[in-house]
Scaffold this active site. Structure first.
Site, short mmCIF file in Angstrom:
data_model
loop_
_atom_site.label_atom_id
_atom_site.label_comp_id
_atom_site.label_asym_id
_atom_site.label_seq_id
_atom_site.Cartn_x
_atom_site.Cartn_y
_atom_site.Cartn_z
N HIS A 64 0.85 -1.19 0.00
CA HIS A 64 0.00 0.00 0.00
C HIS A 64 0.88 1.24 0.00
CE1 HIS A 64 -3.78 2.25 1.68
NE2 HIS A 64 -3.17 2.92 0.72
N GLU A 118 0.56 8.00 -3.75
CA GLU A 118 1.48 7.63 -2.67
C GLU A 118 2.70 8.54 -2.64
OE1 GLU A 118 0.96 5.30 -0.17
OE2 GLU A 118 -1.03 5.47 -1.04
N HIS A 122 2.82 11.00 0.51
CA HIS A 122 3.78 10.48 1.49
C HIS A 122 5.24 10.62 1.05
CE1 HIS A 122 0.41 8.74 3.68
NE2 HIS A 122 -0.01 8.17 2.56
#
Length: 229
Positions: A64, A118, A122
Protein backbone atom coordinates in the site's frame (compact mmCIF):
# COMPACT_ATOMS: atom_id res chain seq x y z
CA UNK A 1 46.05 35.23 15.76
CA UNK A 2 43.90 34.21 18.71
CA UNK A 3 41.06 36.36 17.38
CA UNK A 4 41.28 34.62 13.99
CA UNK A 5 41.14 31.21 15.68
CA UNK A 6 38.09 32.26 17.69
CA UNK A 7 36.40 33.51 14.52
CA UNK A 8 37.07 30.19 12.77
CA UNK A 9 35.77 28.27 15.80
CA UNK A 10 32.65 30.41 15.86
CA UNK A 11 32.10 29.84 12.14
CA UNK A 12 32.43 26.05 12.56
CA UNK A 13 29.94 26.06 15.43
CA UNK A 14 27.54 28.25 13.45
CA UNK A 15 27.72 26.03 10.37
CA UNK A 16 27.21 22.89 12.49
CA UNK A 17 24.16 24.36 14.21
CA UNK A 18 22.82 25.58 10.86
CA UNK A 19 23.22 22.11 9.34
CA UNK A 20 21.39 20.52 12.27
CA UNK A 21 18.56 23.02 11.98
CA UNK A 22 18.25 22.42 8.24
CA UNK A 23 18.24 18.66 8.80
CA UNK A 24 15.59 18.82 11.51
CA UNK A 25 13.46 21.13 9.40
CA UNK A 26 13.73 18.99 6.27
CA UNK A 27 13.09 15.65 8.00
CA UNK A 28 9.82 16.25 9.77
CA UNK A 29 9.21 12.64 10.80
CA UNK A 30 10.62 9.96 13.10
CA UNK A 31 9.93 6.65 11.34
CA UNK A 32 7.95 5.03 8.51
CA UNK A 33 4.93 2.79 8.50
CA UNK A 34 5.41 0.11 5.84
CA UNK A 35 1.91 -1.06 4.94
CA UNK A 36 0.87 -4.11 2.93
CA UNK A 37 -2.69 -5.15 2.14
CA UNK A 38 -4.39 -8.43 1.36
CA UNK A 39 -6.14 -8.13 -2.03
CA UNK A 40 -8.87 -10.61 -1.09
CA UNK A 41 -9.99 -8.34 1.73
CA UNK A 42 -9.83 -5.24 -0.46
CA UNK A 43 -12.11 -6.90 -2.99
CA UNK A 44 -14.46 -8.72 -0.61
CA UNK A 45 -16.44 -5.64 0.44
CA UNK A 46 -19.68 -4.01 -0.65
CA UNK A 47 -17.58 -1.62 -2.76
CA UNK A 48 -15.72 -4.43 -4.54
CA UNK A 49 -12.62 -3.95 -6.68
CA UNK A 50 -11.32 -3.87 -10.23
CA UNK A 51 -8.27 -5.77 -11.42
CA UNK A 52 -5.62 -3.58 -13.03
CA UNK A 53 -5.34 -3.35 -16.80
CA UNK A 54 -2.32 -5.67 -16.59
CA UNK A 55 -4.49 -8.50 -15.21
CA UNK A 56 -5.28 -10.08 -11.86
CA UNK A 57 -2.46 -9.47 -9.34
CA UNK A 58 -0.72 -12.38 -7.61
CA UNK A 59 -2.46 -13.98 -4.63
CA UNK A 60 -0.06 -12.26 -2.26
CA UNK A 61 0.10 -9.23 -0.02
CA UNK A 62 0.55 -6.09 -2.10
CA UNK A 63 2.23 -2.87 -1.05
CA UNK A 64 0.00 0.00 0.00
CA UNK A 65 2.74 2.44 0.88
CA UNK A 66 5.68 3.71 2.91
CA UNK A 67 4.40 6.48 5.14
CA UNK A 68 6.52 8.94 7.17
CA UNK A 69 5.15 9.25 10.68
CA UNK A 70 5.95 11.01 13.96
CA UNK A 71 6.32 9.50 17.41
CA UNK A 72 3.28 11.42 18.64
CA UNK A 73 1.06 9.70 16.07
CA UNK A 74 0.78 12.64 13.67
CA UNK A 75 2.28 12.63 10.19
CA UNK A 76 3.31 15.04 7.46
CA UNK A 77 1.58 14.91 4.08
CA UNK A 78 1.74 16.53 0.64
CA UNK A 79 5.04 18.21 1.45
CA UNK A 80 6.34 19.32 -1.95
CA UNK A 81 4.00 20.29 -4.78
CA UNK A 82 7.01 21.30 -6.89
CA UNK A 83 8.12 17.66 -7.25
CA UNK A 84 5.10 15.77 -8.61
CA UNK A 85 5.08 12.09 -9.51
CA UNK A 86 6.97 11.38 -12.73
CA UNK A 87 6.64 7.84 -14.05
CA UNK A 88 9.73 8.28 -16.22
CA UNK A 89 11.82 8.33 -13.03
CA UNK A 90 10.74 4.78 -12.16
CA UNK A 91 10.63 3.24 -15.63
CA UNK A 92 13.00 0.46 -14.53
CA UNK A 93 10.66 -0.45 -11.62
CA UNK A 94 7.29 -0.42 -13.40
CA UNK A 95 7.12 -4.14 -14.15
CA UNK A 96 7.96 -5.08 -10.55
CA UNK A 97 5.49 -2.52 -9.20
CA UNK A 98 2.67 -3.91 -11.31
CA UNK A 99 3.20 -7.23 -9.55
CA UNK A 100 4.08 -6.13 -6.01
CA UNK A 101 2.35 -2.73 -5.75
CA UNK A 102 -0.83 -3.33 -7.76
CA UNK A 103 -3.92 -1.15 -7.85
CA UNK A 104 -7.36 -2.61 -7.21
CA UNK A 105 -9.38 0.58 -7.46
CA UNK A 106 -12.14 1.10 -9.99
CA UNK A 107 -12.37 1.78 -12.83
CA UNK A 108 -9.64 -0.54 -14.13
CA UNK A 109 -6.37 1.33 -14.55
CA UNK A 110 -2.61 0.84 -14.86
CA UNK A 111 -1.61 1.88 -11.33
CA UNK A 112 -0.12 5.28 -12.15
CA UNK A 113 -2.81 7.17 -10.23
CA UNK A 114 -2.25 5.00 -7.14
CA UNK A 115 1.53 5.35 -7.25
CA UNK A 116 1.25 9.07 -7.93
CA UNK A 117 -1.00 9.49 -4.89
CA UNK A 118 1.48 7.63 -2.67
CA UNK A 119 4.38 9.76 -3.86
CA UNK A 120 2.56 13.10 -3.68
CA UNK A 121 1.04 12.48 -0.24
CA UNK A 122 3.78 10.48 1.49
CA UNK A 123 6.89 10.27 -0.67
CA UNK A 124 7.38 14.03 -0.95
CA UNK A 125 7.67 14.15 2.85
CA UNK A 126 10.65 11.76 2.80
CA UNK A 127 12.76 13.68 0.27
CA UNK A 128 15.41 14.36 2.91
CA UNK A 129 16.39 10.67 2.70
CA UNK A 130 14.74 9.28 -0.45
CA UNK A 131 14.40 10.78 -3.90
CA UNK A 132 11.50 9.67 -6.09
CA UNK A 133 13.21 6.62 -7.56
CA UNK A 134 14.67 5.56 -4.21
CA UNK A 135 11.29 5.91 -2.50
CA UNK A 136 9.74 3.24 -4.70
CA UNK A 137 12.86 1.06 -4.99
CA UNK A 138 13.34 1.03 -1.22
CA UNK A 139 9.72 0.12 -0.60
CA UNK A 140 9.95 -2.78 -3.04
CA UNK A 141 13.13 -3.93 -1.32
CA UNK A 142 11.42 -3.88 2.09
CA UNK A 143 8.68 -6.14 0.77
CA UNK A 144 11.25 -8.64 -0.42
CA UNK A 145 12.89 -8.74 3.02
CA UNK A 146 9.85 -10.35 4.60
CA UNK A 147 7.33 -12.67 2.95
CA UNK A 148 4.17 -12.07 4.98
CA UNK A 149 2.10 -14.74 3.28
CA UNK A 150 4.79 -17.35 3.80
CA UNK A 151 5.09 -16.35 7.46
CA UNK A 152 1.37 -16.86 7.98
CA UNK A 153 1.17 -20.09 6.01
CA UNK A 154 4.09 -21.53 7.97
CA UNK A 155 1.96 -21.02 11.06
CA UNK A 156 -1.02 -22.79 9.44
CA UNK A 157 -2.84 -19.55 8.62
CA UNK A 158 -4.16 -19.86 5.07
CA UNK A 159 -6.19 -17.49 2.87
CA UNK A 160 -9.08 -19.93 2.67
CA UNK A 161 -12.00 -17.95 4.03
CA UNK A 162 -11.58 -19.38 7.53
CA UNK A 163 -11.32 -17.39 10.74
CA UNK A 164 -8.10 -17.19 12.77
CA UNK A 165 -7.32 -15.59 16.10
CA UNK A 166 -5.79 -12.15 15.88
CA UNK A 167 -3.14 -13.21 18.38
CA UNK A 168 -1.99 -16.11 16.17
CA UNK A 169 -1.66 -13.78 13.17
CA UNK A 170 0.44 -11.31 15.16
CA UNK A 171 2.54 -14.10 16.63
CA UNK A 172 3.33 -15.58 13.21
CA UNK A 173 4.52 -12.25 11.83
CA UNK A 174 6.46 -11.40 14.97
CA UNK A 175 8.23 -14.75 14.84
CA UNK A 176 9.17 -14.28 11.18
CA UNK A 177 10.21 -10.62 11.40
CA UNK A 178 11.31 -10.11 14.98
CA UNK A 179 8.93 -7.17 15.27
CA UNK A 180 5.36 -6.74 16.47
CA UNK A 181 2.97 -5.80 13.64
CA UNK A 182 -0.20 -3.78 13.78
CA UNK A 183 -3.18 -5.40 12.06
CA UNK A 184 -5.95 -3.44 10.36
CA UNK A 185 -9.26 -5.12 9.56
CA UNK A 186 -12.15 -4.23 7.30
CA UNK A 187 -15.56 -5.82 6.85
CA UNK A 188 -16.71 -8.12 4.07
CA UNK A 189 -20.06 -7.73 2.31
CA UNK A 190 -21.72 -9.63 5.17
CA UNK A 191 -20.14 -7.49 7.87
CA UNK A 192 -17.54 -10.02 9.02
CA UNK A 193 -14.17 -8.70 10.22
CA UNK A 194 -11.32 -9.72 7.91
CA UNK A 195 -7.55 -9.35 7.74
CA UNK A 196 -6.96 -6.28 5.59
CA UNK A 197 -3.60 -4.55 6.18
CA UNK A 198 -0.41 -5.28 8.07
CA UNK A 199 1.78 -2.47 9.38
CA UNK A 200 5.47 -2.80 10.24
CA UNK A 201 7.80 0.05 11.13
CA UNK A 202 11.02 1.20 9.49
CA UNK A 203 13.64 3.62 10.82
CA UNK A 204 13.83 7.22 9.59
CA UNK A 205 16.49 6.42 6.97
CA UNK A 206 14.31 3.60 5.59
CA UNK A 207 17.20 1.17 6.00
CA UNK A 208 15.84 -1.40 8.46
CA UNK A 209 12.78 -2.58 10.34
CA UNK A 210 12.29 -1.41 13.93
CA UNK A 211 9.80 -1.88 16.74
CA UNK A 212 6.93 0.55 16.17
CA UNK A 213 7.18 3.59 18.47
CA UNK A 214 3.40 3.93 18.26
CA UNK A 215 0.54 2.07 16.59
CA UNK A 216 -2.43 3.56 14.72
CA UNK A 217 -5.75 3.70 16.50
CA UNK A 218 -8.40 1.05 16.00
CA UNK A 219 -8.70 -2.64 16.76
CA UNK A 220 -9.81 -5.86 15.11
CA UNK A 221 -11.97 -8.48 16.73
CA UNK A 222 -10.27 -11.39 18.53
CA UNK A 223 -11.05 -13.58 15.51
CA UNK A 224 -10.72 -12.45 11.87
CA UNK A 225 -11.42 -13.98 8.48
CA UNK A 226 -8.62 -14.51 5.95
CA UNK A 227 -10.48 -14.53 2.59
CA UNK A 228 -9.43 -16.18 -0.62
CA UNK A 229 -8.19 -14.18 -3.59
Amino acid sequence: MKMQFNNVLFLIKFMTMHSLLVLSASQDFDFFYFVQQWPGSYCDTKQGCCYPSTGKPPSDFGIHGLWPNRNDGSYPSNCDSTNPFDVSKISDLTSQMQSEWPTLSCPTNNGLTFWGHEWDKHGTCSESVLNQHDYFATTLSLKNELNLLQALQSAGIQPNGQKYSLSSIKSAITQASGYTPWIECNNDSSGNSQLYQIYLCVNSSASRFIQCPIFPKGTCGSSVEFPKF
